[in-house]
Design an enzyme around this catalytic site. Structure first.
Site, PDB file in Angstrom:
ATOM      1  N   CYS A   1     -16.143  -6.967   2.474  1.00  0.00           N
ATOM      2  CA  CYS A   1     -17.191  -6.571   3.668  1.00  0.00           C
ATOM      3  C   CYS A   1     -16.019  -5.944   4.378  1.00  0.00           C
ATOM      4  O   CYS A   1     -16.372  -5.888   5.720  1.00  0.00           O
ATOM      5  CB  CYS A   1     -17.119  -8.089   4.089  1.00  0.00           C
ATOM      6  SG  CYS A   1     -15.778  -9.062   3.476  1.00  0.00           S
TER       7      CYS A   1
ATOM      8  N   GLN B   1       0.892  -9.040  -5.458  1.00  0.00           N
ATOM      9  CA  GLN B   1       0.348 -10.058  -6.459  1.00  0.00           C
ATOM     10  C   GLN B   1       0.846 -11.169  -7.583  1.00  0.00           C
ATOM     11  O   GLN B   1       1.153 -11.675  -7.389  1.00  0.00           O
ATOM     12  CB  GLN B   1      -1.558 -10.247  -6.523  1.00  0.00           C
ATOM     13  CG  GLN B   1      -2.511  -9.949  -5.231  1.00  0.00           C
ATOM     14  CD  GLN B   1      -2.838 -11.136  -4.360  1.00  0.00           C
ATOM     15  OE1 GLN B   1      -2.294 -11.429  -4.894  1.00  0.00           O
ATOM     16  NE2 GLN B   1      -3.042 -10.154  -3.672  1.00  0.00           N
TER      17      GLN B   1
ATOM     18  N   THR C   1       0.705  -0.925   0.186  1.00  0.00           N
ATOM     19  CA  THR C   1       0.021   0.034   0.243  1.00  0.00           C
ATOM     20  C   THR C   1       0.691   0.539   0.105  1.00  0.00           C
ATOM     21  O   THR C   1       0.471   2.161  -0.514  1.00  0.00           O
ATOM     22  CB  THR C   1      -0.579  -0.358   1.606  1.00  0.00           C
ATOM     23  OG1 THR C   1      -1.804  -1.106   1.489  1.00  0.00           O
ATOM     24  CG2 THR C   1      -1.804   1.214   1.263  1.00  0.00           C
TER      25      THR C   1
ATOM     26  N   HIS D   1       4.309  -9.854   2.959  1.00  0.00           N
ATOM     27  CA  HIS D   1       3.500 -11.312   3.117  1.00  0.00           C
ATOM     28  C   HIS D   1       2.599 -12.401   2.174  1.00  0.00           C
ATOM     29  O   HIS D   1       2.458 -13.344   2.822  1.00  0.00           O
ATOM     30  CB  HIS D   1       2.794 -10.433   4.337  1.00  0.00           C
ATOM     31  CG  HIS D   1       1.215  -9.564   4.008  1.00  0.00           C
ATOM     32  ND1 HIS D   1       0.435 -10.031   3.458  1.00  0.00           N
ATOM     33  CD2 HIS D   1       1.460  -8.254   3.264  1.00  0.00           C
ATOM     34  CE1 HIS D   1      -0.397  -8.997   2.987  1.00  0.00           C
ATOM     35  NE2 HIS D   1       0.481  -8.189   2.763  1.00  0.00           N
TER      36      HIS D   1
HETATM   37  N1  PLP Z   1      -2.090  -4.261  -4.740  1.00  0.00           N
HETATM   38  C1  PLP Z   1      -2.520  -5.365  -4.261  1.00  0.00           C
HETATM   39  C2  PLP Z   1      -2.773  -6.306  -6.113  1.00  0.00           C
HETATM   40  C3  PLP Z   1      -3.022  -6.654  -3.302  1.00  0.00           C
HETATM   41  O1  PLP Z   1      -3.302  -7.352  -3.549  1.00  0.00           O
HETATM   42  C4  PLP Z   1      -2.786  -5.932  -2.298  1.00  0.00           C
HETATM   43  C5  PLP Z   1      -2.724  -6.300  -0.861  1.00  0.00           C
HETATM   44  O2  PLP Z   1      -3.792  -7.653  -0.705  1.00  0.00           O
HETATM   45  C6  PLP Z   1      -2.284  -4.419  -2.255  1.00  0.00           C
HETATM   46  C7  PLP Z   1      -1.617  -4.030  -3.137  1.00  0.00           C
HETATM   47  C8  PLP Z   1      -1.334  -3.749  -0.086  1.00  0.00           C
HETATM   48  O3  PLP Z   1      -0.356  -4.837   0.225  1.00  0.00           O
HETATM   49  P1  PLP Z   1       0.063  -4.445   1.775  1.00  0.00           P
HETATM   50  O4  PLP Z   1      -0.830  -5.697   1.903  1.00  0.00           O
HETATM   51  O5  PLP Z   1       1.133  -4.751   1.724  1.00  0.00           O
HETATM   52  O6  PLP Z   1      -0.227  -3.450   2.034  1.00  0.00           O
END
Ligand code: PLP
Length: 395
Positions: A328, A182, A74, A204
């Site tokens: 959700c 992903q 993020t 993670h």
């Molecule tokens: N971008 C995508 C495509 C994601 O699937 C995710 C998390 O699910 C994120 C960004 C965010 O990553 P993080 O959980 O490390 O903040």
């Protein structure tokens, strides 16, 4: 019945044992601050960070100085968008192109940037979740500074034609950011071949710890620094480094690189077994995402006449963890923006379940999941007022 099956590996993954073993010493004996270069303890921490940086760089065909550590995928997404936007403020460039199916880390950042006069075009996707390259070309304006498109979608697993998009961006002199959160570890990434200028990653999702992300920034890219403070990460992202997390990320990438082909092949076989099992055993289902251009671990179906939330509850009672197509997490039960963008109606989107596999899963787990879904869907449909109405109409 104590069987536990975790099929939500797009949400997060178990930290691998090898990763924990490698991280452990940086909580214990090797606790030095990497900025303390005048004694060995500090130098050891710095060396560990640089080793992890090299592992990531090698895996992506990048240079070490093009890799930065952040706190999450993020944060990397935020940095890419805000950093490029702010570096271009008042320079006549105020337009970003992205897609309707991005993660909220991208979509909400674009919304925020509107306050600063930044405009965003959100590209449509087709039934399978693919963008149209002609629509992309037609959306480019003289003011376009950035194209931000995810490598692979977190809900439906669709993989975009990243190299072709990169070529288009390069031809037009526009920066190209890829959210590869992903895709990392499941799809071959070569930042040069694919013409990627900026890329977000997260540990993670690949057996690394939570709270550590990565960012690739091609050298020479005009982007503002993100966190202001000390000189860490070459002054671009300040804050004492989470050394143990960086070490864990490096180890997870090392394992991904080592096992890449086997991992992808094994998961693809399991994924296809689950897709075929569901298609052949449960009527009235719709496969979401692309039939072949999809992540090797992603299976997403809509089950007509039933609610995803009810399926999840019954799956949980059988020891299976999965995820539904409703937002959700935000406390609302709106169907996912991704499924709606692929053209699903609200009712069908509501009955969607995503299974995401890991290397811990075996064939018998897949067969158990199919059998369990068959039972659950039959049970819910027997109680479904929508299904009963449809049956009455047919008679
Ligand atoms: N971008 C995508 C495509 C994601 O699937 C995710 C998390 O699910 C994120 C960004 C965010 O990553 P993080 O959980 O490390 O903040």
């Amino acid at each position: 019945m104590s069987r536990k099956l975790y099929l939500d590996n797009a949400a997060t993954t178990r930290v691998k044992k090898e990763v924990i073993d490698e991280m452990r010493q940086y909580f214990g004996e090797l606790y030095g601050n990497p900025s303390s270069q005048l004694y060995e303890l500090g130098r050891k921490s710095k060396e560990a960070i640089e080793k992890a940086r090299k592992t990531l760089a090698d895996f992506l065909n990048a240079e070490e100085k093009e890799i930065y550590f952040t706190a999450s995928g993020t944060e990397s997404d935020n940095w890419a968008l805000k950093g490029v936007a702010f570096a271009n403020l008042n320079k006549g460039k105020n337009h970003i192109i992205t897609t309707k199916i991005e993660h909220h880390a991208i979509l909400h950042t674009c919304e925020y940037l509107e306050k600063f006069g930044i405009e965003t075009t959100y590209l449509d996707v087709d039934r399978h979740g693919l963008i149209d390259l002609e629509e992309l070309k037609a959306s480019i304006r003289p003011e376009t500074m950035l194209i931000s498109i995810m490598f692979a979608n977190n809900e439906i697993g669709t993989i975009q034609p990243i190299e072709e998009i990169g070529e288009i961006a390069k031809e037009h002199g526009i920066l190209f950011h890829v959210d590869a959160v992903q895709a990392l570890g499941s799809v071959r990434i070569d930042v040069n071949k694919q013409h990627i200028d900026l890329m977000s990653m997260s540990a993670h999702k690949i057996g690394g710890p939570k709270g550590i992300g990565g960012m690739y920034i091609r050298k020479g890219t005009r982007i503002d620094n993100f966190v202001h403070g000390g000189g860490q990460e070459r002054g671009r992202r300040a804050g004492t480094e989470g050394v143990q997390n960086i070490v864990g990320f490096g180890k997870a990438v090392e394992i991904a690189a080592r096992n890449f082909d086997d991992h992808v092949e094994r998961l693809t076989v399991l994924r296809n077994r689950l897709i075929e099992g569901i298609k052949n055993n449960i009527p009235d289902v719709v496969l979401n995402g692309h039939p072949t251009q999809r992540l090797p671990n992603n299976v997403n179906f809509s089950y007509k006449y039933v609610e995803g939330e009810s399926i999840l509850l019954l799956l949980d009672m059988e020891g299976i963890s999965a995820s539904s197509g409703s937002a959700c997490t935000s406390g609302s039960l709106d169907p996912s923006h991704v499924l709606l963008a692929t053209g699903l109606d609200h009712g069908t989107a509501h009955g969607s379940i995503r299974f995401t596999l890991s290397e811990e899963i075996r064939e018998e787990d897949i067969d158990f999941t199919v059998e369990t879904m068959k039972k659950i869907i039959a049970k819910l449909r027997a109680m479904s007022p929508i299904k009963n109405d449809e049956d009455l109409k047919k008679n």
